[in-house]
Scaffold this motif. Structure first.
Motif, mmCIF file in Angstrom:
data_model
loop_
_atom_site.group_PDB
_atom_site.id
_atom_site.type_symbol
_atom_site.label_atom_id
_atom_site.label_comp_id
_atom_site.label_asym_id
_atom_site.label_seq_id
_atom_site.Cartn_x
_atom_site.Cartn_y
_atom_site.Cartn_z
ATOM 1 N N ASP A 1 0.810 -1.221 0.000
ATOM 2 C CA ASP A 1 0.000 0.000 0.000
ATOM 3 C C ASP A 1 0.847 1.278 0.000
ATOM 4 O O ASP A 1 0.330 2.359 -0.287
ATOM 5 C CB ASP A 1 -0.960 0.015 1.207
ATOM 6 N N CYS B 1 -5.893 -8.484 6.082
ATOM 7 C CA CYS B 1 -6.047 -8.177 4.661
ATOM 8 C C CYS B 1 -5.165 -6.991 4.280
ATOM 9 O O CYS B 1 -4.810 -6.178 5.132
ATOM 10 C CB CYS B 1 -7.507 -7.862 4.344
ATOM 11 N N THR C 1 -6.619 -1.375 0.864
ATOM 12 C CA THR C 1 -6.932 -0.882 -0.483
ATOM 13 C C THR C 1 -7.881 0.316 -0.342
ATOM 14 O O THR C 1 -8.399 0.586 0.749
ATOM 15 C CB THR C 1 -7.626 -1.964 -1.326
ATOM 16 N N ASP C 2 -8.136 0.989 -1.444
ATOM 17 C CA ASP C 2 -9.097 2.098 -1.400
ATOM 18 C C ASP C 2 -10.492 1.604 -1.027
ATOM 19 O O ASP C 2 -11.295 2.330 -0.442
ATOM 20 C CB ASP C 2 -9.142 2.820 -2.757
ATOM 21 N N ASP C 3 -10.788 0.343 -1.355
ATOM 22 C CA ASP C 3 -12.129 -0.206 -1.102
ATOM 23 C C ASP C 3 -12.372 -0.552 0.362
ATOM 24 O O ASP C 3 -13.511 -0.554 0.820
ATOM 25 C CB ASP C 3 -12.352 -1.465 -1.949
ATOM 26 N N ASN C 4 -11.294 -0.915 1.092
ATOM 27 C CA ASN C 4 -11.535 -1.362 2.475
ATOM 28 C C ASN C 4 -10.977 -0.410 3.533
ATOM 29 O O ASN C 4 -10.922 -0.749 4.706
ATOM 30 C CB ASN C 4 -11.001 -2.784 2.699
ATOM 31 N N ARG C 5 -10.588 0.797 3.112
ATOM 32 C CA ARG C 5 -10.094 1.776 4.093
ATOM 33 C C ARG C 5 -11.178 2.022 5.157
ATOM 34 O O ARG C 5 -12.337 2.172 4.837
ATOM 35 C CB ARG C 5 -9.744 3.074 3.359
ATOM 36 N N LEU D 1 -12.490 -0.049 7.146
ATOM 37 C CA LEU D 1 -13.448 -1.163 7.133
ATOM 38 C C LEU D 1 -14.080 -1.342 8.516
ATOM 39 O O LEU D 1 -15.274 -1.634 8.648
ATOM 40 C CB LEU D 1 -12.697 -2.440 6.727
#
Length: 310
Positions: free
Chosen positions: A77, A200, A203-207, A209
């Motif tokens: 990252d 995990c 990523t930009d999708d799971n920031r 989470l």
């Protein structure tokens, strides 16, 4: 002689032995992004082995000969992968090289949270005997939810299975899971887990989470362990959840900003067990990650020379 830039002050001797044909340039203990750019401009490395700092487009543009950015570890990252792809630079990671080390750290943090290891130790040193009043948590028979079932997550799953825990996990990319890991979706994981451990990549999708909404979906008194990336957790929401008792305890080895700033709200806050992102930092992992990072870099360089013979 072509240069290889290492964004740190050192590399394992076993890794250096593989790189004898190259001029090794060290960026120092705590290099800034500007330091990396300057060294790229000065040495035009063919490869960068990334330990500390970020590597972005500016560094890539400062090194026209750059073929590969090789991570000394599994999380990429800190590397601008889109910029690398646009420039035909490969990004590779030493996946699995620190899996045992990080999984052990996750287990240590889980047990420290369940058994109040740190609090009881401090009170014992202060001469306080809590036997009549303290009850710790038994993990056997309880459910642990793992977010991420790669090399580290699966290594950790084996450990907690051995403790007699029920293991559920979420990972859209995982295949051929062992029979003791039950694949579930995230809403199920939040709802059923007595403890949650993050494994995990960020990523930009799971920031963030783990945030106010997802923490509220968890069982009251859930344990949280994070040995992955600090950006996966909304730290303000986690602090509120620990203070309210929604989270019984949090064991953290990674943080949104590292090193953590002075007077970070997690400091001196009951319910937090903290370590300075050292899960992957063991003597063995240092060698494994260095060797894997060197091998990965050399493989890409060799592939490029085959494609474009001198």
């Amino acid at each position: 002689m072509s240069a290889i830039l290492v964004t740190a002050a050192d590399l394992a001797p076993q890794a250096l032995a593989l790189l004898t044909g190259y001029d090794i340039v060290y960026a120092g203990k705590t290099p800034s992004e500007a330091d990396i750019v300057a060294l790229c401009r000065q040495h035009d490395p063919v490869a960068i082995i990334v330990r500390y700092s970020k590597v972005g487009a500016a560094a890539m543009d400062a090194a026209p000969s750059l073929k590969v950015i090789s991570k000394h570890g599994s999380g990429t990252d800190t590397i601008d992968k889109a910029a690398a792809q646009a420039r035909g630079i490969e990004v590779v990671a030493a996946v699995g090289a620190n899996a045992a080390a990080v999984a052990e750290q996750a287990l240590a943090l889980l047990l420290a949270c369940a058994k109040s290891v740190v609090t009881l130790d401090a009170r014992m040193h202060a001469g306080i005997w809590d036997k009549a009043t303290h009850k710790s948590l038994e993990l056997g028979g309880r459910t642990i939810g793992l977010v991420g079932l790669g090399a580290i997550g699966l290594r950790f799953a084996k450990m907690v299975d051995a403790l007699g825990m029920r293991v559920i996990g979420f990972d859209p990319f995982a295949k051929n899971l062992p029979d003791y890991v039950h694949s579930v979706d995230l809403p199920t994981l939040w709802r059923e887990a007595d403890a949650v451990s993050l494994h995990c990549p960020l990523t930009d999708d799971n920031r963030q989470l783990l945030n106010a909404t997802t923490l509220a979906q968890c069982k009251p008194g859930v344990l949280i362990v994070n040995t992955a990336r600090g950006g996966l957790v909304d730290e303000t929401a986690l602090l509120a959840a620990v203070r309210s008792g929604q989270v019984r305890a949090a064991g953290l080895d990674s943080f949104a900003i590292e090193p953590i700033v002075a007077h970070h709200p997690f400091q001196h806050q009951p319910g937090f067990v903290l370590s300075p992102h050292i899960g992957g930092v063991t003597g063995d992992a240092y060698v494994n990650m260095g060797v894997a990072a060197a091998q990965n870099a050399l493989a890409v360089i060799a592939h490029h020379s085959e494609q474009s013979p001198a």
